[in-house]
Design a protein around this motif. Structure first.
Motif, mmCIF file in Angstrom:
data_model
loop_
_atom_site.group_PDB
_atom_site.id
_atom_site.type_symbol
_atom_site.label_atom_id
_atom_site.label_comp_id
_atom_site.label_asym_id
_atom_site.label_seq_id
_atom_site.Cartn_x
_atom_site.Cartn_y
_atom_site.Cartn_z
ATOM 1 N N SER A 42 -0.240 13.277 -5.948
ATOM 2 C CA SER A 42 -0.553 13.901 -7.236
ATOM 3 C C SER A 42 0.594 13.845 -8.222
ATOM 4 O O SER A 42 0.776 14.746 -9.005
ATOM 5 C CB SER A 42 -0.907 15.368 -7.003
ATOM 6 N N ALA A 43 1.407 12.779 -8.162
ATOM 7 C CA ALA A 43 2.537 12.756 -9.091
ATOM 8 C C ALA A 43 2.079 12.297 -10.464
ATOM 9 O O ALA A 43 1.560 11.204 -10.621
ATOM 10 C CB ALA A 43 3.621 11.834 -8.577
ATOM 11 N N PRO A 44 2.246 13.130 -11.470
ATOM 12 C CA PRO A 44 1.899 12.716 -12.820
ATOM 13 C C PRO A 44 3.005 11.828 -13.381
ATOM 14 O O PRO A 44 4.153 11.904 -12.951
ATOM 15 C CB PRO A 44 1.830 14.025 -13.587
ATOM 16 N N LEU B 278 5.679 10.101 -16.189
ATOM 17 C CA LEU B 278 6.711 10.669 -17.050
ATOM 18 C C LEU B 278 6.113 11.085 -18.402
ATOM 19 O O LEU B 278 6.375 12.160 -18.919
ATOM 20 C CB LEU B 278 7.784 9.601 -17.270
ATOM 21 N N ALA C 174 3.918 14.173 -18.267
ATOM 22 C CA ALA C 174 4.737 15.360 -18.017
ATOM 23 C C ALA C 174 5.359 15.831 -19.325
ATOM 24 O O ALA C 174 5.449 17.025 -19.599
ATOM 25 C CB ALA C 174 5.823 15.052 -16.998
ATOM 26 N N LEU C 175 5.800 14.872 -20.142
ATOM 27 C CA LEU C 175 6.456 15.234 -21.407
ATOM 28 C C LEU C 175 5.447 15.787 -22.403
ATOM 29 O O LEU C 175 5.743 16.711 -23.154
ATOM 30 C CB LEU C 175 7.141 14.000 -21.999
ATOM 31 N N TRP D 209 2.767 17.381 -21.711
ATOM 32 C CA TRP D 209 2.334 18.718 -21.310
ATOM 33 C C TRP D 209 0.849 18.886 -21.642
ATOM 34 O O TRP D 209 0.407 19.894 -22.164
ATOM 35 C CB TRP D 209 3.201 19.738 -22.049
ATOM 36 N N TYR E 10 -2.513 17.272 -17.476
ATOM 37 C CA TYR E 10 -1.303 17.393 -16.664
ATOM 38 C C TYR E 10 -1.232 18.770 -16.015
ATOM 39 O O TYR E 10 -0.989 18.910 -14.812
ATOM 40 C CB TYR E 10 -0.065 17.164 -17.546
ATOM 41 N N ARG F 245 -3.649 19.176 -13.228
ATOM 42 C CA ARG F 245 -3.200 18.482 -12.017
ATOM 43 C C ARG F 245 -2.113 19.266 -11.286
ATOM 44 O O ARG F 245 -2.110 19.363 -10.068
ATOM 45 C CB ARG F 245 -2.642 17.108 -12.402
ATOM 46 N N GLU F 246 -1.186 19.817 -12.089
ATOM 47 C CA GLU F 246 -0.118 20.613 -11.488
ATOM 48 C C GLU F 246 -0.697 21.836 -10.783
ATOM 49 O O GLU F 246 -0.265 22.214 -9.706
ATOM 50 C CB GLU F 246 0.885 21.043 -12.568
#
Lengths: 336, 286, 255
Positions: free
Chosen positions: C106-108, C110, C113-114, C116, C120, C123-124
């Motif tokens: 589940s890594a979003p 870069l 993430a920026l 937001w 995102y 998912r977090e």
């Protein structure tokens, strides 16, 4: 009361801290010109803001466990690139700034890619070698382009920007301060956001255990290189600002001495938190300015301060309040 | 270009390189034992220079006796620095960097305050030149190089055959395993740091008559020493010697074609070339 | 066959740590690797997971050759491991440790993430929920906000297991999962391993506690001096004379 709360939340990662921290930084940046318009204070403050962009981006790289001694070189690359784009190519500062940053970031790929094949002290020394090559290159080669030992002179200040029918100029110290403040706040917002994202979480995990991270599927090299490139992009922005605010560039501006200061600010502040470099840069710059009064004793006192700080607060100044609180708590719990 | 000219250039390069190897050996010895890079290493070199200035140039003691005294005195200063500061920093590269930087500033400022900022000339202990096979070398350079080689050989014999020397190599290889076999880590660490600094002090004593003595004199040899240990591989003693020879020959030959500023770039270019092929230096581990 | 070692060997200088080792680990089984100290068990794990390169032979996972790949790539293919000296991200909380381990699933990126973005954040949020659910199954949910470095030994062991599971691995490799645990805790770990097998996971483990190994494993491979000297069910192994001589002779089988 929840006694475990303070201990369990790692420093700087508590919820709400990022927004509060950014708000505090913004408030300080906005408040300063209301307090003083003295050109000496504005100069020092502008330098602090520029150094903050450099130390916060250096911290991003250190968070993956790597101290990049060539960070200042990417500031230099940004500075020379922007200066030449404006003076030789003739484009405006506002076009040169992003291009210079991208140039720094693009050069970060091969340099970072080569250096990041090793770790620890090896990495430290390799990046140091790179920084010296870059500095000596600016100093000794293409002298009619880079200016050689006598420096690159005649760099114009940032050109005026049209703003709702009037022109925003960037010639006075206050205006340059405002420009750097705006650049820094954007940079800080990005870096803080990154720190509190999953990217930041994984990046700092690499510092705590790179083999463990690798066996858990983390492409360690890619994370390190990403941090390297993003950090270099920020350094390139700082360099472009430096070129057009100082208007003169010397290769020694990007040598070992200023690099060492950046490392001092970052490590003394603490690399465990995104706010460490902020504390370190602000406090150490002010301390340095105060120590100037001591003349010959300045570097003596500064050296003693460094040694004692590292022995007493090995994780930096930002880790100190937590450490003291823990000690106090232990003291209370031992009391009858 | 004649062969003589090339050999002469190589010889010139090697002469000083052997002294820089001494500085590099000290750095790499300290690194191999404490896993830290001592940035104040050049300041111990500077200390050796000042000891030589006062004992030899001011009080007129015999040069070689002075050299021995400088080695002992600076070695002792190294032991004190290790006991007071560096023993708490074993393996903490980043913290040790900042601390040794602090020590660098403290030592440079102290030197400025006590000895003044101006260069102090040290008279040459030897004069004249030697001519052989069409080559020319000054007696002073010859003595300096030979003394450096003697010190390197002494270090080798000490590490190879003496009990404390073997303990040092054991710690360098695996500190935990050495401790389990009864090696006193604290003692080895103090002694290793002391010997590392003593080598820098000896180098300072050797070069004091060649260059003048000044508070900032440590910067140049320490940069050369860094180049040497990056080329040779950190923690490797043979690597330091080979790295020194390589740097000396490249700089010696380079000086035939370019100015001294450009020669300085050469060393770093060699560093990058070597690291492209072997990221941990010629003699560094995989 | 999920995991297959073909004539795997590793030489350190003059020492042949592992020699010509061939073995297969069947899917959805618990496979034990035992042998006296210095038999090369941990080296085998390091060879499978790419931590150290092998000097001969090859390793296959689900028919694909994995020897020569980097550890992260091997993990991506579905193999995750613990280390003998329990390693964790000591400055992080328990939940943060699991989130790092779960980044493959589940890594979003870069960019997101920026920005937001709501996607995102969603998912977090889900990653946190999944992490907490995983901690629940290993009885660590109450410790989610504790710093990993301050946990007692047994919880660190459990967290290391949670992290391996969080990667989504199909084959989990455990280096001494019972070491230093009390009898009650060993029983809990045993039932966790059995549950994993029921869920279809494959487990390969090194363990010194013979009773635990014989109790939980479907198949046991015995190594001695880098060589495979026996393989079979726990019952067969306990009766194997070569094993008793080389290894179990020191202590009674099943002791």
């Amino acid at each position: 009361m929840e006694p475990s709360r303070g201990l369990s939340a790692p420093p700087g990662r508590a919820l709400g801290a990022p927004i509060a921290g950014l708000a505090l930084l913004a408030a300080g940046v906005v408040a300063l010109p209301q307090l003083t318009r003295d050109s000496y204070y504005l100069d020092v403050a502008t330098t602090i803001l520029m150094n903050l962009a450099l130390t916060m981006s250096l911290r991003l790289q250190v968070s993956t466990g790597q101290l990049n001694m060539a960070h200042i070189s990417f500031m230099g690359i940004g500075a020379y690139a922007s200066a030449l784009l404006v003076t030789r190519v003739g484009i405006s500062f506002w076009a040169a700034l992003p291009i210079a940053a991208v140039v720094a970031a693009l050069l970060a790929f091969p340099i970072g890619g080569l250096a990041l094949r090793v770790t620890g002290p090896y990495y430290f020394l390799i990046t140091f070698a790179f920084s010296e090559v870059v500095r000596l290159f600016f100093n000794n080669f293409f002298v009619d382009l880079f200016g050689g030992p006598s420096g690159l002179v005649g760099i114009p200040k940032p050109s005026a920007l049209p703003w709702f029918g009037r022109a925003l100029t960037f010639t006075t110290k206050l205006e340059l301060y405002t420009l750097m403040a705006a650049l820094l706040l954007v940079t800080a917002a990005v870096l803080v956001r990154l720190e509190h994202s999953r990217f930041g979480l994984v990046a700092s995990a690499i510092r705590q255990g790179d083999l463990l991270a690798e066996t858990l599927g983390v492409n360690v090299f890619r994370y390190k290189l990403t941090a390297y490139v993003v950090g270099s992009l920020v350094a390139g922005v700082a360099g472009a600002f430096f070129a057009h605010s100082h208007q003169v560039l010397h290769s020694s501006d990007f040598g070992l001495e200023p690099m060492v200061l950046l490392v001092v600010f970052t490590v003394i502040g603490g690399t465990g938190s995104v706010w460490g470099p902020v504390a370190g840069t602000v406090l150490m710059t002010i301390a340095g300015e105060l120590l100037r009064e001591l003349h010959h004793y300045e570097s003596l006192v500064f050296g003693v301060v460094l040694i004692l700080t590292m022995l007493w607060a090995p994780d930096g100044l930002v880790a100190l309040p937590g450490k003291l609180a823990r000690r106090r708590r232990v003291g209370v719990s031992l009391a009858p | 270009m004649s062969i003589d000219l090339l050999v002469q250039a190589l010889l010139n390069g090697f002469g000083l390189a052997m002294v820089y190897v001494l500085v590099a050996l000290g750095l790499t010895l300290i690194f191999s034992i404490l896993e830290i890079i001592n940035f104040a290493h050049g300041e111990f070199y500077m200390l050796g220079g000042y000891v030589t200035y006062y004992v030899f140039a001011v009080f007129g003691v015999n040069y070689f006796a002075t050299l021995g005294f400088a080695i002992l005195a600076v070695g002792l200063a190294g032991v004190v620095a290790e006991r007071l500061i560096f023993r708490y920093l074993r393996g903490k590269t980043l913290n040790a960097f900042i601390v040794s930087l602090g020590l660098l500033w403290v030592m440079q400022a102290s030197a400025q305050l006590s000895f003044g900022v101006l260069d102090k000339p040290v008279p040459s202990a030897f004069s004249g030149i030697v001519r052989a096979f069409g080559l020319v070398i000054s007696v002073e350079r010859l003595v300096v190089s030979l003394s450096a080689i003697v010190l390197i050989a002494a270090l080798y014999l000490f590490l190879r055959w003496s009990r404390p020397g073997r303990a040092m190599r054991a710690v360098a290889q695996d500190a935990d395993a050495a401790a389990l076999q009864g090696v006193d880590i604290e003692l080895v660490s103090a002694l290793g740091f002391g010997i590392g600094c003593a080598l820098a002090g000896g180098a300072g004593g050797l070069l004091a008559p060649v260059f003048a003595v000044s508070p900032a004199m440590g910067a140049l040899p320490v940069v050369k020493a860094f180049i040497i240990i990056i080329i040779g591989g950190m923690g490797s003693l043979p690597g330091a010697v080979v790295g020194g020879l390589l740097l000396g020959s490249v700089e010696g030959l380079g000086s035939l074609f370019m100015g001294s500023a450009a020669v300085n770039v050469l060393g770093f270019l060699v560093v990058i070339l070597v690291l492209l092929v072997r990221p941990r230096g010629l003699f560094g581990g995989a | 066959m999920p995991l297959e070692l073909r004539s795997v060997g590793r030489r350190f200088g003059g020492l042949q740590a592992v020699a010509d080792l061939s073995m297969t680990v069947a899917p959805s089984t618990i496979h034990g690797l035992i042998g006296p100290n210095g038999a090369g068990k941990s080296t085998v794990f390091n060879l499978i997971t790419g931590v150290i390169p092998l000097t001969s032979g090859a390793v296959f996972f689900k028919g694909e050759r994995i020897s020569g790949l980097r550890p992260a790539e091997i993990c991506r293919l579905g193999i995750a491991r613990t280390f003998q000296a329990t390693t964790l991200f000591r400055e992080y909380t328990v939940l943060q440790n699991v989130l790092v381990a779960a980044h493959l699933l589940s890594a979003p990126g870069l960019g997101s993430a920026l920005l937001w973005s709501s996607r995102y954040r969603e998912r977090e949020r889900r990653a946190r929920e999944r992490g907490l659910a995983l901690l629940q199954t290993l009885h660590l949910a109450g410790l989610a906000d504790q710093v990993a470095g301050t946990l007692p030994h047994r919880d660190q062991k459990a967290l290391a297991l949670a992290m391996v599971l969080a990667t989504g691995a199909e084959l989990v490799i455990l280096d001494e999962p019972m070491a230093g645990l009390a009898a009650q805790e060993k029983a809990e770990t045993t039932s966790v391993l059995q549950r994993l097998r029921e869920q279809g996971l494959t487990v390969l483990l090194v363990e010194h506690d013979m009773k635990a190994v014989m109790g939980v494993c479907d198949t046991v491979t015995v190594l001695d001096h880098g060589l495979r000297i026996a393989e079979g069910t726990p019952r067969e192994i306990q009766a194997n004379p070569a094993v008793i001589e080389a290894y179990l002779g020191v202590e009674e089988p099943g002791a």
